[in-house]
Design an enzyme around this catalytic site. Structure first.
Site, PDB file in Angstrom:
ATOM      1  N   ARG A  44       0.712  -1.341   0.107  1.00  0.00           N
ATOM      2  CA  ARG A  44      -0.289   0.005  -0.041  1.00  0.00           C
ATOM      3  C   ARG A  44       0.795   1.347   0.029  1.00  0.00           C
ATOM      4  O   ARG A  44       0.601   2.274  -0.793  1.00  0.00           O
ATOM      5  CB  ARG A  44      -1.061   0.041   1.138  1.00  0.00           C
ATOM      6  CG  ARG A  44      -2.164  -1.006   0.824  1.00  0.00           C
ATOM      7  CD  ARG A  44      -2.708  -1.494   2.151  1.00  0.00           C
ATOM      8  NE  ARG A  44      -3.907  -2.319   2.068  1.00  0.00           N
ATOM      9  CZ  ARG A  44      -3.998  -3.756   1.777  1.00  0.00           C
ATOM     10  NH1 ARG A  44      -2.708  -4.158   1.603  1.00  0.00           N
ATOM     11  NH2 ARG A  44      -5.118  -4.093   1.647  1.00  0.00           N
ATOM     12  N   GLY A 112      -1.311 -11.764  -5.258  1.00  0.00           N
ATOM     13  CA  GLY A 112      -2.561 -11.582  -5.402  1.00  0.00           C
ATOM     14  C   GLY A 112      -2.855 -10.162  -4.895  1.00  0.00           C
ATOM     15  O   GLY A 112      -3.885  -9.231  -5.478  1.00  0.00           O
ATOM     16  N   ASP A 336      -3.835 -15.604   6.947  1.00  0.00           N
ATOM     17  CA  ASP A 336      -2.663 -16.034   6.440  1.00  0.00           C
ATOM     18  C   ASP A 336      -1.795 -16.761   7.696  1.00  0.00           C
ATOM     19  O   ASP A 336      -0.794 -17.450   7.076  1.00  0.00           O
ATOM     20  CB  ASP A 336      -1.612 -14.758   6.168  1.00  0.00           C
ATOM     21  CG  ASP A 336      -2.246 -14.114   5.037  1.00  0.00           C
ATOM     22  OD1 ASP A 336      -3.115 -14.745   4.262  1.00  0.00           O
ATOM     23  OD2 ASP A 336      -1.885 -12.758   4.698  1.00  0.00           O
ATOM     24  N   LYS A 363      -5.682 -19.419  -2.075  1.00  0.00           N
ATOM     25  CA  LYS A 363      -4.296 -18.669  -1.727  1.00  0.00           C
ATOM     26  C   LYS A 363      -3.394 -19.115  -2.694  1.00  0.00           C
ATOM     27  O   LYS A 363      -3.724 -19.758  -3.827  1.00  0.00           O
ATOM     28  CB  LYS A 363      -3.828 -18.872  -0.336  1.00  0.00           C
ATOM     29  CG  LYS A 363      -5.204 -18.378   0.794  1.00  0.00           C
ATOM     30  CD  LYS A 363      -5.239 -16.825   0.527  1.00  0.00           C
ATOM     31  CE  LYS A 363      -6.095 -16.233   1.675  1.00  0.00           C
ATOM     32  NZ  LYS A 363      -6.297 -14.904   1.282  1.00  0.00           N
ATOM     33  N   ARG A 367      -4.194 -24.221   0.657  1.00  0.00           N
ATOM     34  CA  ARG A 367      -3.648 -24.446   1.899  1.00  0.00           C
ATOM     35  C   ARG A 367      -4.244 -25.361   3.015  1.00  0.00           C
ATOM     36  O   ARG A 367      -3.722 -25.792   3.478  1.00  0.00           O
ATOM     37  CB  ARG A 367      -3.435 -22.953   2.566  1.00  0.00           C
ATOM     38  CG  ARG A 367      -2.449 -22.323   2.043  1.00  0.00           C
ATOM     39  CD  ARG A 367      -2.235 -20.844   2.644  1.00  0.00           C
ATOM     40  NE  ARG A 367      -1.305 -20.245   1.834  1.00  0.00           N
ATOM     41  CZ  ARG A 367      -1.073 -18.724   1.960  1.00  0.00           C
ATOM     42  NH1 ARG A 367      -1.747 -18.210   2.838  1.00  0.00           N
ATOM     43  NH2 ARG A 367      -0.065 -18.193   1.382  1.00  0.00           N
ATOM     44  N   ARG A 409       4.005 -19.511   2.821  1.00  0.00           N
ATOM     45  CA  ARG A 409       3.637 -19.734   4.149  1.00  0.00           C
ATOM     46  C   ARG A 409       3.649 -21.305   4.496  1.00  0.00           C
ATOM     47  O   ARG A 409       3.681 -21.664   5.551  1.00  0.00           O
ATOM     48  CB  ARG A 409       2.406 -19.103   4.451  1.00  0.00           C
ATOM     49  CG  ARG A 409       2.288 -17.540   4.348  1.00  0.00           C
ATOM     50  CD  ARG A 409       1.365 -16.764   5.096  1.00  0.00           C
ATOM     51  NE  ARG A 409       1.052 -15.590   4.475  1.00  0.00           N
ATOM     52  CZ  ARG A 409       2.031 -14.434   4.808  1.00  0.00           C
ATOM     53  NH1 ARG A 409       3.147 -14.857   5.619  1.00  0.00           N
ATOM     54  NH2 ARG A 409       1.888 -13.332   4.198  1.00  0.00           N
TER      55      ARG A 409
HETATM   56  C1  S3P Z   1      -3.949  -8.968   1.822  1.00  0.00           C
HETATM   57  C2  S3P Z   1      -5.529  -9.727   2.344  1.00  0.00           C
HETATM   58  C3  S3P Z   1      -5.632 -10.953   2.356  1.00  0.00           C
HETATM   59  C4  S3P Z   1      -4.085 -11.862   2.483  1.00  0.00           C
HETATM   60  C5  S3P Z   1      -3.291 -11.509   1.951  1.00  0.00           C
HETATM   61  C6  S3P Z   1      -2.651  -9.986   1.905  1.00  0.00           C
HETATM   62  C7  S3P Z   1      -3.913  -7.821   1.674  1.00  0.00           C
HETATM   63  O1  S3P Z   1      -6.061 -11.494   1.284  1.00  0.00           O
HETATM   64  O2  S3P Z   1      -4.550 -13.194   2.681  1.00  0.00           O
HETATM   65  O3  S3P Z   1      -2.027 -12.121   2.286  1.00  0.00           O
HETATM   66  O4  S3P Z   1      -2.808  -7.025   1.829  1.00  0.00           O
HETATM   67  O5  S3P Z   1      -4.962  -7.050   1.486  1.00  0.00           O
HETATM   68  P1  S3P Z   1      -7.635 -11.676   0.858  1.00  0.00           P
HETATM   69  O6  S3P Z   1      -8.006 -10.391   0.831  1.00  0.00           O
HETATM   70  O7  S3P Z   1      -7.921 -12.306  -0.403  1.00  0.00           O
HETATM   71  O8  S3P Z   1      -8.293 -12.370   2.058  1.00  0.00           O
END
Ligand code: S3P
Length: 449
Positions: A44, A112, A336, A363, A367, A409
């Site tokens: 971010r 992601g 996570d 994920k 997992r 992880r």
């Molecule tokens: C994250 C949100 C989570 C998390 C990922 C980081 C983020 O995913 O699992 O490692 O930085 O917004 P989801 O929003 O798919 O739950």
């Protein structure tokens, strides 16, 4: 006491084998640990820095592969980002709505968060065309969860399987505000829409079924966006087209990385560890509550607030653990950390039940299946549930060959399990740890003394 032997071997295919051999007398873990910066906050900080006006300074950035993917995507769209290091990264922002059309495909790698958050920004840049992709894992993960709400806002996005899989092509548009009721508690979905809303005239609201991490809300406000939060209805509203201004961001240590050491300290007899400078934002501390339910001895010391995020040092001492049940609203607050919690459950008395965690199946790997398979190879008693796992603790583990399935992880969770397994455990494809924790093996060696 003899130390465990830790060896990292590079393979011909460039993958790494992490070999952990425990001595017959067992090991105990001691020391103070510095963990890498928070992955979510690092992404971010780079993204908001890139779209803000003026300069953003980031201290403590995670140097893992995922934030590197974010940095290279935004560099390709015109942001100037100084070489990445933990001391100080400078981002020269280009101002709201000014991302340039990249001349090549944007590659989010394994991340992601990079792909989903970035889509909100790309979809709302009218007149520009973008293509985005990722690695094998990311190209198989569902993108419809962000594509659908963006389409409701008027976005034009194309991809395989009814526009749900990367590579995706995006033709930027002027979007319209919506009120989106998300079917899943996902900070990536929420943040994608919030970022699209920045460029969209009017008020855009996202309502979640349970509260997910709120780093976007906190940081967007600090950068000058108009963000309001209603905790009662679990809704967040962004009023569009406020300029963002570059800020100083101090990234706290990642509680998701701290979790490996908290569980290691809790399960390895005789251990005492202090994990320093851990972000303890209440939307992330489900793992602390879960370990407390299991009877772990964890103390928060030196609690403070750093650049808008709560931070503490966490002291963990070995104690006998008991089983617990994890379900409902706590799940998104520790999503996570469930693989490493499963490791704790293997050493706890009784049967731990994890439910409402079907998100784990989409994920970096599935997992649920991968953790159940790999822990069972070590001799644990884990049964898969459609939305979680049932883990009966107390059976001693024996070292054997296990595989990360290239999931960071999973690699690190198996390494912690190996500390309490007899003999030799070999973790294949352990290089995956570098996604979020490049220094993991060195820290493991450090605390084994
Ligand atoms: C994250 C949100 C989570 C998390 C990922 C980081 C983020 O995913 O699992 O490692 O930085 O917004 P989801 O929003 O798919 O739950």
């Amino acid at each position: 006491m003899l130390a465990a032997a830790i060896t990292l071997e590079s393979q011909e295919d460039l993958s790494h084998k992490l070999i952990i051999q425990t001595p017959a007398t067992g090991v105990s873990l001691q020391g103070r640990i510095q963990i890498p910066g928070d992955k979510s906050i690092s992404h971010r900080a780079l993204m908001l820095g890139a779209i803000a006006q003026g300069e953003t300074e980031i201290q403590g950035l995670l140097l893992g592969e995922d934030p590197r993917s974010t940095a290279s995507c935004f560099q390709a769209m015109g942001a100037e980002i100084s070489p990445l290091n933990t001391e100080l990264v400078r981002v020269k922002g280009i101002g709201l709505g000014n991302l340039q059309e990249p001349v090549d495909v944007l590659n989010a790698g394994n991340s992601g968060t990079t792909l989903r958050l970035m889509l909100g920004l790309l979809a709302s840049h009218p007149g520009r065309f973008f293509t985005v992709t990722g690695d094998n894992s990311l190209r198989s993960r569902p993108m419809s969860r962000v594509v659908k709400p963006l389409q409701q806002m008027g976005a034009q996005i194309w991809g395989r399987k009814d526009n749900s899989l990367a590579p995706l092509a995006v033709q930027g548009q002027i979007l319209k505000p919506i009120h989106y009721h998300s079917p899943i508690a996902s900070a990536q979905v929420k943040s994608c829409i919030m970022l699209a809303a920045l460029f969209t005239e009017g008020k855009t609201t996202v309502t979640e079924p349970a509260l997910s991490r709120d780093h976007s809300e906190r940081m967007l406000r600090a950068f000058g966006a108009d963000v309001s939060v209603d905790p009662e209805t679990k809704s967040v509203t962004v009023t569009g087209q406020a300029q963002l201004y570059g800020q100083k961001v101090i990234v706290p240590g990642d509680i998701s990385s701290a979790a490996f050491w908290l569980v290691a300290g809790a399960i390895v007899p005789g251990s005492e560890l202090v994990v320093e400078n851990v972000g303890v934002n209440p939307t992330r501390t489900g793992i602390l509550e879960a370990l407390e339910m299991m009877g772990a001895d964890i103390q928060l010391e030196n609690q403070r607030e750093v650049a808008g995020e709560p931070v503490a040092d966490l002291r963990v001492r070995y104690s006998r653990l008991r089983s617990c049940t994890i379900a409902g609203d706590i799940v998104p607050r520790m999503i996570d950390e469930i693989p490493i919690l499963a490791v704790a459950a293997v050493f706890a008395e009784g049967t731990t039940v994890i439910r409402d965690a079907e998100e784990l199946r989409v994920k970096e790997s599935d997992r649920i299946t991968v953790m159940a398979q790999q822990l069972n190879k070590l001799g644990a008693q884990v049964t898969e549930l459609p939305d979680g796992m049932e883990i009966t603790g107390g059976t001693p583990l024996r070292g054997t060959d296990v595989d990360s399935h290239t999931d960071h992880r999973i690699a690190m969770s198996l390494a912690i399990a190996a500390l309490n397994a007899s003999g030799v455990t070999t973790i294949h494809r352990a290089e995956a740890a570098a996604i979020s924790y490049p220094n993991f093996t060195n820290t493991l060696k450090q605390i084994l003394g």
